[in-house]
Structures are given as structure tokens and as C-alpha cells.
Design an enzyme around this catalytic site. Structure first.
Site, PDB file in Angstrom:
ATOM      1  N   ASP A   1       0.814  -1.226   0.000  1.00 10.11           N
ATOM      2  CA  ASP A   1       0.000   0.000   0.000  1.00 10.11           C
ATOM      3  C   ASP A   1       0.843   1.269   0.000  1.00 10.11           C
ATOM      4  O   ASP A   1       0.449   2.300   0.552  1.00 10.11           O
ATOM      5  CB  ASP A   1      -0.967   0.025   1.208  1.00 10.11           C
ATOM      6  CG  ASP A   1      -1.878  -1.195   1.211  1.00 10.11           C
ATOM      7  OD1 ASP A   1      -2.237  -1.661   0.118  1.00 10.11           O
ATOM      8  OD2 ASP A   1      -2.218  -1.663   2.311  1.00 10.11           O
TER       9      ASP A   1
ATOM     10  N   LYS B   1       1.908   2.218  -5.064  1.00 10.69           N
ATOM     11  CA  LYS B   1       2.482   1.678  -6.306  1.00 10.69           C
ATOM     12  C   LYS B   1       1.593   1.988  -7.505  1.00 10.69           C
ATOM     13  O   LYS B   1       2.078   2.371  -8.576  1.00 10.69           O
ATOM     14  CB  LYS B   1       2.653   0.147  -6.193  1.00 10.69           C
ATOM     15  CG  LYS B   1       3.620  -0.277  -5.116  1.00 10.69           C
ATOM     16  CD  LYS B   1       3.640  -1.778  -4.945  1.00 10.69           C
ATOM     17  CE  LYS B   1       2.366  -2.359  -4.369  1.00 10.69           C
ATOM     18  NZ  LYS B   1       2.097  -2.001  -2.971  1.00 10.69           N
TER      19      LYS B   1
ATOM     20  N   LYS C   1      -0.415   4.406  -8.098  1.00  8.39           N
ATOM     21  CA  LYS C   1      -0.300   5.783  -8.566  1.00  8.39           C
ATOM     22  C   LYS C   1       1.011   6.013  -9.335  1.00  8.39           C
ATOM     23  O   LYS C   1       1.012   6.681 -10.375  1.00  8.39           O
ATOM     24  CB  LYS C   1      -0.363   6.727  -7.358  1.00  8.39           C
ATOM     25  CG  LYS C   1      -0.223   8.150  -7.758  1.00  8.39           C
ATOM     26  CD  LYS C   1      -0.331   9.071  -6.582  1.00  8.39           C
ATOM     27  CE  LYS C   1       0.319  10.364  -6.982  1.00  8.39           C
ATOM     28  NZ  LYS C   1       0.163  11.395  -5.977  1.00  8.39           N
TER      29      LYS C   1
ATOM     30  N   ASN D   1      -5.438 -10.188  -3.651  1.00  7.85           N
ATOM     31  CA  ASN D   1      -5.056  -9.624  -2.343  1.00  7.85           C
ATOM     32  C   ASN D   1      -4.499  -8.215  -2.535  1.00  7.85           C
ATOM     33  O   ASN D   1      -4.462  -7.425  -1.605  1.00  7.85           O
ATOM     34  CB  ASN D   1      -4.022 -10.506  -1.616  1.00  7.85           C
ATOM     35  CG  ASN D   1      -2.863 -10.950  -2.485  1.00  7.85           C
ATOM     36  OD1 ASN D   1      -2.912 -10.869  -3.704  1.00  7.85           O
ATOM     37  ND2 ASN D   1      -1.800 -11.423  -1.861  1.00  7.85           N
TER      38      ASN D   1
ATOM     39  N   HIS E   1      -4.707  -1.694  -5.725  1.00 12.92           N
ATOM     40  CA  HIS E   1      -3.931  -0.530  -6.161  1.00 12.92           C
ATOM     41  C   HIS E   1      -4.900   0.561  -6.582  1.00 12.92           C
ATOM     42  O   HIS E   1      -5.749   0.355  -7.441  1.00 12.92           O
ATOM     43  CB  HIS E   1      -2.998  -0.911  -7.321  1.00 12.92           C
ATOM     44  CG  HIS E   1      -2.007  -1.981  -6.953  1.00 12.92           C
ATOM     45  ND1 HIS E   1      -1.162  -2.567  -7.854  1.00 12.92           N
ATOM     46  CD2 HIS E   1      -1.723  -2.544  -5.749  1.00 12.92           C
ATOM     47  CE1 HIS E   1      -0.408  -3.461  -7.223  1.00 12.92           C
ATOM     48  NE2 HIS E   1      -0.729  -3.465  -5.954  1.00 12.92           N
TER      49      HIS E   1
ATOM     50  N   THR F   1       2.997 -12.540   2.577  1.00 13.25           N
ATOM     51  CA  THR F   1       2.119 -13.155   1.591  1.00 13.25           C
ATOM     52  C   THR F   1       2.846 -14.381   1.020  1.00 13.25           C
ATOM     53  O   THR F   1       3.911 -14.771   1.523  1.00 13.25           O
ATOM     54  CB  THR F   1       1.684 -12.134   0.527  1.00 13.25           C
ATOM     55  OG1 THR F   1       0.673 -12.742  -0.290  1.00 13.25           O
ATOM     56  CG2 THR F   1       2.835 -11.658  -0.359  1.00 13.25           C
TER      57      THR F   1
ATOM     58  N   ARG G   1      -9.937  -2.977   6.338  1.00 13.69           N
ATOM     59  CA  ARG G   1      -9.382  -2.974   7.694  1.00 13.69           C
ATOM     60  C   ARG G   1      -8.559  -1.718   7.963  1.00 13.69           C
ATOM     61  O   ARG G   1      -7.978  -1.149   7.042  1.00 13.69           O
ATOM     62  CB  ARG G   1      -8.437  -4.187   7.874  1.00 13.69           C
ATOM     63  CG  ARG G   1      -9.135  -5.495   7.977  1.00 13.69           C
ATOM     64  CD  ARG G   1      -8.124  -6.624   8.098  1.00 13.69           C
ATOM     65  NE  ARG G   1      -7.347  -6.811   6.885  1.00 13.69           N
ATOM     66  CZ  ARG G   1      -6.353  -7.688   6.768  1.00 13.69           C
ATOM     67  NH1 ARG G   1      -5.993  -8.406   7.799  1.00 13.69           N
ATOM     68  NH2 ARG G   1      -5.704  -7.821   5.633  1.00 13.69           N
TER      69      ARG G   1
ATOM     70  N   LYS H   1       2.936  10.256  -0.259  1.00 14.41           N
ATOM     71  CA  LYS H   1       2.138  10.694   0.885  1.00 14.41           C
ATOM     72  C   LYS H   1       2.887  11.627   1.854  1.00 14.41           C
ATOM     73  O   LYS H   1       2.614  11.621   3.062  1.00 14.41           O
ATOM     74  CB  LYS H   1       1.552   9.476   1.619  1.00 14.41           C
ATOM     75  CG  LYS H   1       0.735   8.583   0.675  1.00 14.41           C
ATOM     76  CD  LYS H   1      -0.096   7.542   1.356  1.00 14.41           C
ATOM     77  CE  LYS H   1      -1.486   8.013   1.670  1.00 14.41           C
ATOM     78  NZ  LYS H   1      -2.445   6.917   1.923  1.00 14.41           N
TER      79      LYS H   1
HETATM   80  P1  GDP Z   1      -0.720   0.387  -3.560  1.00 22.61           P
HETATM   81  O1  GDP Z   1      -1.339  -0.891  -3.133  1.00 22.61           O
HETATM   82  O2  GDP Z   1       0.742   0.452  -3.308  1.00 22.61           O
HETATM   83  O3  GDP Z   1      -1.041   0.767  -4.976  1.00 22.61           O
HETATM   84  O4  GDP Z   1      -1.356   1.510  -2.621  1.00 22.61           O
HETATM   85  P2  GDP Z   1      -2.924   1.661  -2.219  1.00 22.61           P
HETATM   86  O5  GDP Z   1      -3.639   2.179  -3.395  1.00 22.61           O
HETATM   87  O6  GDP Z   1      -3.416   0.428  -1.582  1.00 22.61           O
HETATM   88  O7  GDP Z   1      -2.823   2.739  -1.071  1.00 22.61           O
HETATM   89  C1  GDP Z   1      -2.279   4.001  -1.275  1.00 22.61           C
HETATM   90  C2  GDP Z   1      -3.356   5.060  -0.988  1.00 22.61           C
HETATM   91  O8  GDP Z   1      -2.765   6.331  -0.908  1.00 22.61           O
HETATM   92  C3  GDP Z   1      -4.396   5.161  -2.090  1.00 22.61           C
HETATM   93  O9  GDP Z   1      -5.629   5.504  -1.517  1.00 22.61           O
HETATM   94  C4  GDP Z   1      -3.870   6.307  -2.969  1.00 22.61           C
HETATM   95  O10 GDP Z   1      -4.914   7.003  -3.644  1.00 22.61           O
HETATM   96  C5  GDP Z   1      -3.240   7.187  -1.922  1.00 22.61           C
HETATM   97  N1  GDP Z   1      -2.071   7.964  -2.365  1.00 22.61           N
HETATM   98  C6  GDP Z   1      -1.083   7.607  -3.222  1.00 22.61           C
HETATM   99  N2  GDP Z   1      -0.125   8.550  -3.264  1.00 22.61           N
HETATM  100  C7  GDP Z   1      -0.506   9.522  -2.411  1.00 22.61           C
HETATM  101  C8  GDP Z   1       0.096  10.774  -1.992  1.00 22.61           C
HETATM  102  O11 GDP Z   1       1.179  11.151  -2.391  1.00 22.61           O
HETATM  103  N3  GDP Z   1      -0.628  11.498  -1.065  1.00 22.61           N
HETATM  104  C9  GDP Z   1      -1.823  11.090  -0.557  1.00 22.61           C
HETATM  105  N4  GDP Z   1      -2.435  11.848   0.347  1.00 22.61           N
HETATM  106  N5  GDP Z   1      -2.408   9.942  -0.950  1.00 22.61           N
HETATM  107  C10 GDP Z   1      -1.747   9.168  -1.846  1.00 22.61           C
HETATM  108  P1  IMO Z   2      -0.903  -4.159  -2.249  1.00 22.90           P
HETATM  109  O1  IMO Z   2      -0.463  -4.737  -3.571  1.00 22.90           O
HETATM  110  C1  IMO Z   2      -0.982  -4.614   2.130  1.00 22.90           C
HETATM  111  C2  IMO Z   2      -0.820  -8.715   3.670  1.00 22.90           C
HETATM  112  C3  IMO Z   2      -2.089  -9.107   4.423  1.00 22.90           C
HETATM  113  C4  IMO Z   2      -1.531 -10.098   5.418  1.00 22.90           C
HETATM  114  C5  IMO Z   2      -0.446 -10.812   4.601  1.00 22.90           C
HETATM  115  C6  IMO Z   2      -0.893 -12.137   3.991  1.00 22.90           C
HETATM  116  O2  IMO Z   2      -2.197  -3.464  -2.293  1.00 22.90           O
HETATM  117  O3  IMO Z   2       0.203  -3.373  -1.611  1.00 22.90           O
HETATM  118  P2  IMO Z   2      -2.464 -12.752   1.931  1.00 22.90           P
HETATM  119  O4  IMO Z   2      -3.930 -12.499   1.717  1.00 22.90           O
HETATM  120  O5  IMO Z   2      -1.598 -12.194   0.874  1.00 22.90           O
HETATM  121  O6  IMO Z   2      -2.180 -14.202   2.217  1.00 22.90           O
HETATM  122  O7  IMO Z   2      -2.141 -11.978   3.312  1.00 22.90           O
HETATM  123  O8  IMO Z   2      -0.077  -9.916   3.554  1.00 22.90           O
HETATM  124  N1  IMO Z   2      -1.030  -8.177   2.303  1.00 22.90           N
HETATM  125  C7  IMO Z   2      -1.039  -6.884   1.994  1.00 22.90           C
HETATM  126  N2  IMO Z   2      -0.948  -5.793   2.779  1.00 22.90           N
HETATM  127  N3  IMO Z   2      -1.085  -4.464   0.800  1.00 22.90           N
HETATM  128  C8  IMO Z   2      -1.159  -5.552  -0.003  1.00 22.90           C
HETATM  129  O9  IMO Z   2      -1.168  -5.479  -1.355  1.00 22.90           O
HETATM  130  C9  IMO Z   2      -1.166  -6.824   0.592  1.00 22.90           C
HETATM  131  N4  IMO Z   2      -1.239  -8.079   0.109  1.00 22.90           N
HETATM  132  C10 IMO Z   2      -1.143  -8.895   1.160  1.00 22.90           C
HETATM  133  O10 IMO Z   2      -2.692  -8.002   5.041  1.00 22.90           O
HETATM  134  O11 IMO Z   2      -0.903  -9.420   6.461  1.00 22.90           O
HETATM  135 MG    MG Z   3      -2.839  -1.594  -1.833  1.00 22.98          MG
END
Ligand code: GDP
Ligand code: IMO
Ligand code: MG
Length: 423
Positions: A13, A16, A18, A38, A41, A237, A301, A329
Site C-alpha cells: 500500500d 504503487k 499511482k 489480495n 492498487h 504473503t 481494515r 504521501k
Molecule cells: P498500492 O497498493 O501500493 O497501490 O497503494 P494503495 O492504493 O493500496 O494505497 C495508497 C493510498 O494512498 C491510495 O488511496 C492512494 O490514492 C493514496 N495515495 C497515493 N499517493 C498519495 C500521496 O502522495 N498522497 C496522498 N495523500 N495519498 C496518496
Molecule cells: P498491495 O499490492 C498490504 C498482507 C495481508 C496479510 C499478509 C498475507 O495493495 O500493496 P495474503 O492475503 O496475501 O495471504 O495476506 O499480507 N497483504 C497486503 N498488505 N497491501 C497488499 O497489497 C497486501 N497483500 C497482502 O494483510 O498481512
Molecule cells: Mg494496496
């Protein structure tokens, strides 16, 4: 750079989606090499929010998108995703699936859920999407691959063989309902119709793209510390999340990769259980969570929040061979007058280390040593204020890697490209 891996440098999270979306604009091909639904993005563009599960983050620009052999695919979820994009007017006709990717079957979901329940307090906190059981069956050679969908006889036989074993587990070990063969076989035969146009020899496709001098992005899912081999096992994971996974997960040689971009938040989050040395104690944790909107994309969560951990990030630089960083962020930290940054761990024997502990017990007991940097006390808009600049430069100095992008908001445009991003 023709072949660039974009990898999560923390516990997932990091933003990536973005960063991949940003770079996809000038790329030809975007490939996912690991994981499955799982992953979540998020891309915010033109006032719309897109949450991608299987889909590579090049889809919004209409780029060719590959889901490689190293991924696990839940066909039902993937088809829902396809429908969702088509309904929003985004074409999916350039999406390509590897026939070698394994499928997540209903028993994988049932076992993931039941085994987490059974572990109780010891649970990993998985996303309960069947990921661990699907990768386990792949290693056990009991997996069913996407290509099996296209031979009904083989498909039925493989489902039969698997069910003979899985239903015993489901009923006797986990005390849940068994899965019925006929309904399941029919459902998966239905998936075959829908998925046929997307299947391709993706290793060959990527190889040809690279030979033709095309720009290819490899989008990692999850994060380095969730890697099955190098992460904080067992709280990980089940796939290789590190940059090296791009080669095995797509089917190209390691010499083909030109650069590796690590994506890290300016702080740290973690969903699920497991050690987390810089997890914030007290009300600041809640503040970071609210300001950063730190709630899971897949499960909703609460994400656990911590201060930036440079020991863990240094480890990520090493494991991935990160050549530049995107620090996302940073805007979330604007509300804080003082910003602790962890530069070392103090271990059980009171020694200090800047390197990630090799033994799990040392990591579990590690106490963060903080250096406190000044906040900037203003919202980030345009050029970075001096203190924000110093925060970024501190990270660069400590890790000896350039920060090429800084995230200042969720929207697509809210990212600053620094000098090093331009060459
Ligand atoms: P990923 O799984 O790595 O692609 O990340 P996620 O999308 O799960 O979580 C990142 C969150 O932060 C998302 O809600 C994005 O929209 C948000 N986000 C990404 N870059 C920034 C930033 O520079 N600032 C803020 N405030 N939010 C961001
Ligand atoms: P992105 O790509 C954050 C975490 C789960 C748990 C562990 C194992 O959005 O960054 P799984 O369902 O993979 O067997 O869970 O890994 N987990 C993540 N946490 N971002 C993810 O993906 C995740 N993918 C798995 O929360 O702790
Ligand atoms: Mg994510």
C-alpha cells in the site's frame, strides 16, 4: 529505461498504483508479476477513483497489460474487474493473461478463511482471498492453471482429483460444507468462454516488446517485507514480492531489467498481524490513519501506522537493488510539528544496528532509534518547503539512493518529479 520494475519497499500500500499509472503514460506495456486479488492498487484520476485488484495499473492509459505466470488469478474476480472497466468506458482488449498462471479455486478461499479462524490469536491476518492455499497447491503440484480451462476433460479431471482431497479437509478438519463437483465444473467451463480472448504467451510477448525497444513496466504487488523468502515470515504473503520476482513471474532473464524504482510512503503502514518496530503509540497513530485514509483497499481494515523506518527501507534497497525511490504521501505528514525517523534499531543486547536483523527474534524485539526532524507546518502545493526538502534529502543521504518522485496528494497530478527523475 526500457525495462523498469516498480516495487513496494515496505509492507504494501505504498502507492504503487499511482506511480505505475504516472509512468505508464510513457510506456508501452505494463506487467503484473506476482500476487492476485489480495492486491488493491488505487488510482485517482479526473475525479474518479479506480481500485485495481488483478489489473496492471496501465489500464487507464489503454496500454497493453500483462498478467504473468507468477500471478494467481481468481477468474470470477477478474471477470468482475473486466466488466467494471468496460462499464466505465475503459477498453480491456489489450489485456493479456498467461496460461501458466494458477487459478484461485473456491476451496482456496474456504481454506484461507477456515484456517485463519482456526489460528485464532495466532492468525496472520490474510486478506482471505485464497492466496496462501493457491500458492501452496502450486508448489504441491495440485494447482489448476488458466490453460486448463480450455480443455474441459482435463479441467474436470483436475477438479475431481483436487476435490477428493479438499473436501475431506473442508469437512473433517475445518467442519465446513464440502464443494459440489458439477456446479463448480460448469461455472469454470463458463469462465473459459469469457477468458479465451485474453490468453497469450506472455513471456514471448514481453520478450518481443523488449527486443523491439518498447518501454516495459513490471508492477510489483504487496511489498518487500511481505516477500515469501525475505519478508517478516510467517507474517507475509505467499509470492515473491521483490524485484527479482519480475523475472521469474514474467519469464525473462535478469539481465533484461534496466532499473528498479522502490515506492515507499513517507511513513509506514501495515495491515494484518506481525512485528512493526516503528508502530506509533498514542493518538498520533489515529491522526496519521485519518489524514492518510489508511484503511485497506481490499478488506477495509484499519492499517497500522508507524514512523518512517530507514532500517527496513535500507533492507528493501538491498533486496531489490533499488536505483531510485518514489516517496509518497509526504502531504500526510504536514500536520506534524516534529517527525521521528528511525535510523537504527537497538537490539536485546543493547547493541545498535543500521542493518535489518537476520534473526526473527532480534527483529521482534528491536526498538527503534529515532532522529527527530522538523515538520513544515504548511500544506504541500508546488515547490517543497525547506523542511520538507530536508526530510527528503535526509532519506536520500541515509539510504544513498535518490528520491526521484515525491507524492503530495492522491490525485494523479499530485506528484513532484525531482531532478533525478529527468535522466
Ligand atoms: P498500492 O497498493 O501500493 O497501490 O497503494 P494503495 O492504493 O493500496 O494505497 C495508497 C493510498 O494512498 C491510495 O488511496 C492512494 O490514492 C493514496 N495515495 C497515493 N499517493 C498519495 C500521496 O502522495 N498522497 C496522498 N495523500 N495519498 C496518496
Ligand atoms: P498491495 O499490492 C498490504 C498482507 C495481508 C496479510 C499478509 C498475507 O495493495 O500493496 P495474503 O492475503 O496475501 O495471504 O495476506 O499480507 N497483504 C497486503 N498488505 N497491501 C497488499 O497489497 C497486501 N497483500 C497482502 O494483510 O498481512
Ligand atoms: Mg494496496
Amino acid at each position: 529505461m526500457p525495462a523498469t520494475v516498480i516495487v513496494g519497499a515496505q509492507w504494501g500500500d505504498e502507492g504503487k498504483g499511482k506511480i505505475v499509472d504516472l509512468l505508464a503514460q510513457d510506456s508501452d506495456l505494463v506487467c503484473r508479476y506476482n500476487g492476485g486479488p489480495n492486491a488493491g492498487h488505487t488510482i485517482v484520476a479526473g475525479g474518479e477513483t479506480y481500485k485495481l485488484r488483478h489489473m496492471p495499473s496501465g489500464i487507464l492509459w489503454g496500454k497493453e497489460c500483462v498478467i504473468g505466470a507468477g500471478c494467481v488469478v481468481d477468474p470470477g474476480v477478474f471477470i468482475e474487474e473486466l466488466d467494471g472497466f468496460e462499464q466505465r468506458g475503459l477498453s480491456t482488449h489489450l489485456v493479456r493473461l498467461s496460461g501458466d498462471a494458477h487459478m484461485i479455486m473456491p476451496w482456496h478461499l474456504a481454506i484461507d478463511q477456515a484456517s485463519e479462524r482456526r489460528l485464532g490469536k495466532l492468525q496472520i491476518g490474510t486478506t482471505r482471498r485464497g492466496i496462501g492455499p493457491a500458492y501452496a497447491d502450486k508448489a504441491y503440484r495440485l494447482g489448476i492453471r488458466l490453460q486448463d480451462l480450455f480443455d474441459p476433460k482435463i479441467l474436470r479431471q483436475k477438479i475431481e482429483v483436487a476435490l477428493a482431497e479438499k473436501n475431506v479437509w473442508l469437512e473433517r478438519v475445518y467442519g465446513v460444507e464440502p464443494i459440489e463437483l458439477e456446479e463448480l465444473a460448469a461455472r469454470y467451463e463458463g469462465y473459459a468462454q469469457r477468458l479465451r480472448p485474453y490468453l497469450a504467451d506472455t513471456s514471448l510477448l514481453v520478450d518481443r516488446a523488449l527486443r523491439d525497444g518498447k518501454q516495459v513496466l513490471f508492477e510489483g504487488a504487496h511489498g518487500t517485507l511481505l516477500d515469501i523468502d525475505h519478508g517478516t515470515y510467517p507474517f507475509v504473503t505467499s509470492s515473491p514480492t521483490v524485484a527479482g520476482g519480475a523475472c521469474t513471474g514474467i519469464g525473462i532473464g535478469p539481465m533484461r531489467i534496466d532499473s528498479v524504482i522502490g515506492v515507499a510512503k513517507a511513513y509506514v503502514t501495515r495491515v494484518g498481524a506481525g512485528p512493526f518496530p516503528t508502530e506509533i503509540e498514542g493518538p498520533d497513530q489515529e491522526r496519521v490513519r485519518e489524514l492518510g485514509g489508511e484503511f485497506g483497499t481490499v478488506t477495509g481494515r484499519e492499517r497500522r501506522c508507524g514512523w518512517l523506518d530507514l532500517v527496513a527501507l535500507r533492507y528493501a534497497v538491498r533486496l531489490n537493488g533499488i536505483t531510485s525511490l518514489a516517496l509518497t504521501k509526504l502531504d500526510v505528514l504536514s500536520a506534524f510539528a516534529e517527525l521521528p525517523v528511525c535510523t537504527a534499531y537497538e537490539l536485546r543486547d543493547s547493541t545498535r544496528t543500521e542493518e535489518f536483523p537476520a534473526h526473527q527474534s532480534d527483529f521482534h524485539a528491536a526498538r527503534p532509534v529515532y532522529e527527530v526532524l522538523d515538520g513544515w507546518g504548511e500544506t504541500l502545493d508546488g515547490e517543497l518547503p525547506d523542511s520538507a526538502q530536508r526530510y527528503v534529502e535526509f532519506v536520500e543521504r541515509e539510504l544513498d539512493v535518490e528520491v526521484s518522485w515525491v507524492g503530495t496528494g492522491a490525485e494523479r497530478e499530485r506528484v513532484l518529479a525531482r531532478e533525478s527523475a529527468l535522466h
